[in-house]
Design a protein around this motif. Structure first.
Motif, PDB file in Angstrom:
ATOM      1  N   UNK A 161       0.798  -1.163   0.119  1.00  0.00           N
ATOM      2  CA  UNK A 161       0.012  -0.065   0.081  1.00  0.00           C
ATOM      3  C   UNK A 161       1.023   1.322  -0.026  1.00  0.00           C
ATOM      4  N   UNK A 162       1.934   1.318   0.624  1.00  0.00           N
ATOM      5  CA  UNK A 162       2.951   2.524   0.865  1.00  0.00           C
ATOM      6  C   UNK A 162       3.503   2.542  -0.468  1.00  0.00           C
ATOM      7  N   UNK A 163       4.037   1.501  -1.070  1.00  0.00           N
ATOM      8  CA  UNK A 163       4.520   1.388  -2.290  1.00  0.00           C
ATOM      9  C   UNK A 163       3.702   2.140  -3.498  1.00  0.00           C
ATOM     10  N   UNK A 164       2.358   1.505  -3.443  1.00  0.00           N
ATOM     11  CA  UNK A 164       1.533   2.201  -4.416  1.00  0.00           C
ATOM     12  C   UNK A 164       1.301   3.506  -4.465  1.00  0.00           C
ATOM     13  N   UNK A 165       1.497   4.202  -3.359  1.00  0.00           N
ATOM     14  CA  UNK A 165       1.362   5.706  -3.128  1.00  0.00           C
ATOM     15  C   UNK A 165       2.474   6.389  -3.575  1.00  0.00           C
ATOM     16  N   UNK A 166       3.492   5.764  -4.080  1.00  0.00           N
ATOM     17  CA  UNK A 166       4.989   6.545  -4.738  1.00  0.00           C
ATOM     18  C   UNK A 166       4.622   7.151  -6.055  1.00  0.00           C
ATOM     19  N   UNK A 167       5.510   7.935  -6.413  1.00  0.00           N
ATOM     20  CA  UNK A 167       5.160   8.408  -7.785  1.00  0.00           C
ATOM     21  C   UNK A 167       5.981   7.363  -8.808  1.00  0.00           C
TER      22      UNK A 167
END
Length: 179
Positions: A161-167
């Motif tokens: 979930x955190x990585x999915x919020x990266x650009x």
């Protein structure tokens, strides 16, 4: 490549697991869960302390720095042992090359040290995603100690979930893990 957006930096201030001052205490807790599961270390100082405590990580991710300064010679010599694989990963990013190297290192029965040209600070996220459930990922929390992340389905979900919020191209970066 994925890039950490400025707005998400606050999500990394709190540790993702318990913090330990002593490697022996961390290793005792980690081995009580699954002694045969891989141990992944992210950071030169963490890797140094685990090796000094008698438990070299199965995979170590190091960049020759601590708190953005070069590590001392004793630490550098201690962490750059075993099978060495060089990989590029720019500061504030997670590269496909880093993820591919993590996946390959976890599949290798021999201990592997990934020597990162750039920065390994965010490698904890893909390490948790790539490691099998039951593994332990350890990273440094500046001025506090070592953080132990027990790799569970919930931890994998949190990191995804955190990585999915990266650009950037999330699918391309996690493809080696999902393959």
């Amino acid at each position: 490549m994925l890039t950490l957006p400025t707005a998400l930096r606050a999500a990394f201030k709190e540790p993702f697991g318990p913090v330990y001052a002593e490697a022996d205490d961390l290793l005792a807790d980690a081995s009580s869960e699954d002694a045969d599961a891989p141990l992944v270390a992210v950071g030169d100082v963490v890797t140094f302390h685990l090796r000094r405590a008698g438990r070299p990580p199965d995979v170590a991710v190091v960049d020759g720095k601590t708190k953005r300064e070069a590590v001392g010679e004793e630490i550098r010599r201690a962490v750059e042992t075993g099978r060495l694989v060089e990989v590029e990963n720019e500061p504030g990013t997670v590269s496909v090359a880093l993820v591919e190297a993590l996946v390959a290192a976890l599949d290798d029965p021999d201990p592997t040290t990934l020597l990162v040209e750039g920065e390994e600070d965010l490698a904890t996220l893909p390490a948790v995603l790539a490691a099998p459930v039951g593994s332990t990922v350890v990273y440094g929390q500046p001025d506090e100690g070592m953080v132990r992340v027990a790799v569970t389905d919930a931890a994998k979900s949190e990191m995804r979930d955190l990585l999915a919020r990266f650009d950037g191209d999330f699918d391309a970066v996690v493809a080696p893990i999902d393959a």
